[in-house]
Motif scaffolding. Structure first.
Motif, PDB file in Angstrom:
ATOM      1  N   GLY A 295      22.887 -54.745  47.602  1.00 49.00           N
ATOM      2  CA  GLY A 295      21.676 -54.733  46.796  1.00 49.00           C
ATOM      3  C   GLY A 295      21.675 -55.749  45.677  1.00 49.00           C
ATOM      4  N   THR A 296      20.588 -55.682  44.901  1.00 53.49           N
ATOM      5  CA  THR A 296      20.378 -56.553  43.751  1.00 53.49           C
ATOM      6  C   THR A 296      19.997 -55.688  42.559  1.00 53.49           C
ATOM      7  N   ALA A 297      20.481 -56.037  41.402  1.00 50.07           N
ATOM      8  CA  ALA A 297      20.164 -55.300  40.182  1.00 50.07           C
ATOM      9  C   ALA A 297      19.637 -56.252  39.125  1.00 50.07           C
ATOM     10  N   ASP A 298      18.572 -55.836  38.459  1.00 51.95           N
ATOM     11  CA  ASP A 298      18.056 -56.559  37.303  1.00 51.95           C
ATOM     12  C   ASP A 298      18.778 -56.080  36.056  1.00 51.95           C
ATOM     13  N   ILE A 299      19.300 -57.006  35.275  1.00 52.35           N
ATOM     14  CA  ILE A 299      20.001 -56.701  34.028  1.00 52.35           C
ATOM     15  C   ILE A 299      19.131 -57.184  32.877  1.00 52.35           C
ATOM     16  N   TYR A 300      18.737 -56.277  31.996  1.00 55.32           N
ATOM     17  CA  TYR A 300      17.939 -56.614  30.825  1.00 55.32           C
ATOM     18  C   TYR A 300      18.783 -56.315  29.589  1.00 55.32           C
ATOM     19  N   GLU A 301      19.288 -57.360  28.984  1.00 56.80           N
ATOM     20  CA  GLU A 301      20.163 -57.208  27.824  1.00 56.80           C
ATOM     21  C   GLU A 301      19.444 -57.667  26.561  1.00 56.80           C
ATOM     22  N   TYR A 302      19.593 -56.876  25.501  1.00 59.45           N
ATOM     23  CA  TYR A 302      19.068 -57.230  24.183  1.00 59.45           C
ATOM     24  C   TYR A 302      20.228 -57.833  23.389  1.00 59.45           C
ATOM     25  N   PRO A 303      20.304 -59.147  23.271  1.00 62.86           N
ATOM     26  CA  PRO A 303      21.505 -59.771  22.697  1.00 62.86           C
ATOM     27  C   PRO A 303      21.531 -59.745  21.172  1.00 62.86           C
ATOM     28  N   ASN A 304      22.706 -60.046  20.646  1.00 60.65           N
ATOM     29  CA  ASN A 304      22.929 -60.265  19.214  1.00 60.65           C
ATOM     30  C   ASN A 304      22.515 -59.074  18.362  1.00 60.65           C
ATOM     31  N   CYS A 305      22.852 -57.890  18.809  1.00 64.10           N
ATOM     32  CA  CYS A 305      22.557 -56.690  18.026  1.00 64.10           C
ATOM     33  C   CYS A 305      23.491 -56.609  16.822  1.00 64.10           C
ATOM     34  N   SER A 306      23.014 -55.998  15.768  1.00 63.24           N
ATOM     35  CA  SER A 306      23.832 -55.852  14.566  1.00 63.24           C
ATOM     36  C   SER A 306      25.030 -54.960  14.855  1.00 63.24           C
ATOM     37  N   ASP A 307      26.079 -55.166  14.081  1.00 60.25           N
ATOM     38  CA  ASP A 307      27.315 -54.389  14.182  1.00 60.25           C
ATOM     39  C   ASP A 307      27.979 -54.521  15.546  1.00 60.25           C
ATOM     40  N   GLY A 308      27.614 -55.552  16.306  1.00 62.99           N
ATOM     41  CA  GLY A 308      28.240 -55.771  17.593  1.00 62.99           C
ATOM     42  C   GLY A 308      27.854 -54.776  18.668  1.00 62.99           C
ATOM     43  N   ARG A 309      26.766 -54.049  18.450  1.00 61.18           N
ATOM     44  CA  ARG A 309      26.316 -53.081  19.449  1.00 61.18           C
ATOM     45  C   ARG A 309      25.799 -53.795  20.693  1.00 61.18           C
ATOM     46  N   VAL A 310      25.808 -53.066  21.805  1.00 62.76           N
ATOM     47  CA  VAL A 310      25.227 -53.532  23.054  1.00 62.76           C
ATOM     48  C   VAL A 310      24.103 -52.577  23.445  1.00 62.76           C
ATOM     49  N   VAL A 311      22.943 -53.142  23.759  1.00 62.39           N
ATOM     50  CA  VAL A 311      21.810 -52.376  24.270  1.00 62.39           C
ATOM     51  C   VAL A 311      21.335 -53.085  25.526  1.00 62.39           C
ATOM     52  N   ALA A 312      21.276 -52.365  26.645  1.00 65.42           N
ATOM     53  CA  ALA A 312      20.912 -53.000  27.911  1.00 65.42           C
ATOM     54  C   ALA A 312      20.337 -51.975  28.878  1.00 65.42           C
ATOM     55  N   ASP A 313      19.480 -52.467  29.768  1.00 66.63           N
ATOM     56  CA  ASP A 313      18.931 -51.678  30.865  1.00 66.63           C
ATOM     57  C   ASP A 313      19.330 -52.341  32.177  1.00 66.63           C
ATOM     58  N   VAL A 314      19.656 -51.509  33.165  1.00 66.65           N
ATOM     59  CA  VAL A 314      20.021 -51.994  34.492  1.00 66.65           C
ATOM     60  C   VAL A 314      19.141 -51.273  35.506  1.00 66.65           C
ATOM     61  N   VAL A 315      18.366 -52.034  36.279  1.00 62.39           N
ATOM     62  CA  VAL A 315      17.507 -51.461  37.311  1.00 62.39           C
ATOM     63  C   VAL A 315      18.026 -51.923  38.668  1.00 62.39           C
ATOM     64  N   ARG A 316      18.477 -50.988  39.466  1.00 61.15           N
ATOM     65  CA  ARG A 316      19.003 -51.294  40.794  1.00 61.15           C
ATOM     66  C   ARG A 316      17.846 -51.276  41.791  1.00 61.15           C
ATOM     67  N   LEU A 317      17.506 -52.419  42.312  1.00 62.91           N
ATOM     68  CA  LEU A 317      16.343 -52.563  43.175  1.00 62.91           C
ATOM     69  C   LEU A 317      16.576 -51.886  44.525  1.00 62.91           C
ATOM     70  N   ASP A 318      15.483 -51.278  45.039  1.00 68.99           N
ATOM     71  CA  ASP A 318      15.523 -50.620  46.345  1.00 68.99           C
ATOM     72  C   ASP A 318      16.568 -49.512  46.388  1.00 68.99           C
ATOM     73  N   LYS A 319      16.742 -48.824  45.248  1.00 72.87           N
ATOM     74  CA  LYS A 319      17.712 -47.732  45.170  1.00 72.87           C
ATOM     75  C   LYS A 319      17.063 -46.495  44.562  1.00 72.87           C
ATOM     76  N   GLY A 320      17.661 -45.331  44.882  1.00 71.94           N
ATOM     77  CA  GLY A 320      17.217 -44.071  44.325  1.00 71.94           C
ATOM     78  C   GLY A 320      18.270 -43.459  43.415  1.00 71.94           C
ATOM     79  N   HIS A 321      18.417 -42.138  43.506  1.00 76.06           N
ATOM     80  CA  HIS A 321      19.184 -41.396  42.512  1.00 76.06           C
ATOM     81  C   HIS A 321      20.675 -41.270  42.837  1.00 76.06           C
ATOM     82  N   THR A 322      21.057 -41.317  44.108  1.00 76.67           N
ATOM     83  CA  THR A 322      22.432 -40.931  44.437  1.00 76.67           C
ATOM     84  C   THR A 322      23.245 -41.976  45.176  1.00 76.67           C
ATOM     85  N   GLU A 323      22.707 -43.162  45.439  1.00 76.27           N
ATOM     86  CA  GLU A 323      23.556 -44.181  46.045  1.00 76.27           C
ATOM     87  C   GLU A 323      24.591 -44.651  45.026  1.00 76.27           C
TER      88      GLU A 323
END
Length: 348
Positions: A295-323
């Motif tokens: 498969g393919t996954a879209d990675i949406y990262e919000y860069p350069n967050c304060s205090d070195g935090r990481v905030v990101a969303d990952v959407v796995r295309l053509d996938k459901g809940h349990t693969e």
């Protein structure tokens, strides 16, 4: 979010396991009575997984006498920093299923991961049916706390660079429930929600849930969302979801706003090998999950967050809940976790 976790492990590169198994151990000492192994213990290979899922673990938590799995780097040196992950399964599942659904253990040596994967004791009636194993405050919170203390004691607070809660489905909701609790708020550096809800809600589809016995969709859920209360403690947050589970991914994040992150950046990860497993009992139902596959996954990262935090969303295309998560998207999520700031436990 009940899951009837009948297990099937997919064909995956057995050559990789053969090569790993030939790697000599560089860390001879046992941790909590567990001799390090690469590949990890009770690891699935083609055709031998049904019996392995019934194994409760390789470490006993003494307060309750319950077992959990502990995986750690075999080349770990004294005083070396590690990233600690408490890996929490979904409703109806078991620890060894979760180890293969989110197989961080496959990257324990490369990224110095210590992964503890327990099994819930609690149960609840789902939709009037029989009891299903779920995480409950009464039966499980003390156990999760005791595991955390046991692992910290074994590896040393000064050596735990970062501590993450990772949870699938009801395990993700459990992570959200406990992350700011008195016990975990001053320890947890990050939370990975695997189809367990996003901070800044991504609404699930109307027919989300396991199909009915005849294969038809579950009853529609009430429309609309209650106003969300954001957590009142600080941590990095990664949200991973199958494309068919949500109506859409919001194009903004209140968690990214909290840490003054830059505008989100989009990249993609491509996998040519499938994940380890899927819910064979409901194969073919796209919302709940079809057969594990590449498969393919879209990675949406919000860069350069304060205090070195990481905030990101990952959407796995053509996938459901349990693969189960594929190897490259698992690796990318682990890289995001490793890149985040930590040190809460070290500073205790």
């Amino acid at each position: 979010m009940q899951v009837n976790y009948l297990v099937s492990y997919t064909k995956r590169s057995l050559l990789a396991l053969v090569l790993l198994s030939a790697t000599p151990l560089a860390f001879a000492a046992d941790v909590l009575g567990v001799a390090c192994q690469t590949p990890p213990p009770v690891h699935c290979a083609e055709g031998d997984c049904a019996s392995k899922t019934a194994v409760g673990g390789n470490v006993t938590e003494p307060g309750s006498g319950r077992e959990y799995f502990l995986d750690y780097p075999c080349d770990l040196q004294p005083g070396e920093d590690v990233l600690f992950v408490l890996n929490i399964h979904g409703a109806g599942s078991i620890g060894n299923w979760q180890r293969h659904y989110f197989p961080a253990m496959d990257y324990k040596d490369d990224y110095k991961l210590v992964v503890a994967t327990p099994t819930a004791a609690g149960s609840a009636s789902m939709g009037g049916g029989s009891g299903v194993r779920v995480w409950t405050p009464q039966a499980d919170d003390a156990h999760l706390q005791a595991i955390t203390e046991q692992v910290i004691g074994a590896f040393g607070a000064e050596n735990i660079k970062s501590f993450w809660l990772a949870g699938h489905s009801q395990g993700g909701m459990t992570s959200r429930r406990i992350v700011c609790s008195d016990f975990f708020a001053d320890k947890v550096d990050g939370m990975l929600s695997l189809s367990g809800g996003r901070i800044g809600q991504a609404p699930f589809v109307d027919n989300f849930g396991p199909p009915l016995p005849d294969g038809s969709p579950p009853p529609s859920r009430p429309r609309g969302m209650a106003e969300e209360t954001l957590p009142d403690c600080n941590f990095s947050h990664i949200f991973a979801i199958g494309e068919y589970e949500i109506e859409s991914l919001p194009d903004a994040s209140p968690w990214a706003e909290r840490y003054q992150c830059d505008a989100r950046k989009h990249t993609r990860v491509v996998d040519t090998e499938p994940g380890w497993l899927y819910d064979t009992g409901r194969a073919g139902y796209p919302v709940w999950g079809r057969e594990a596959r590449l498969g393919t996954a879209d990675i949406y990262e919000y860069p350069n967050c304060s205090d070195g935090r990481v905030v990101a969303d990952v959407v796995r295309l053509d996938k459901g809940h349990t693969e189960g998560l594929e190897p490259n998207v698992t690796k990318r999520i682990v890289e995001l976790m490793v890149s985040a700031s930590g040190g809460k436990i070290q500073s205790m």
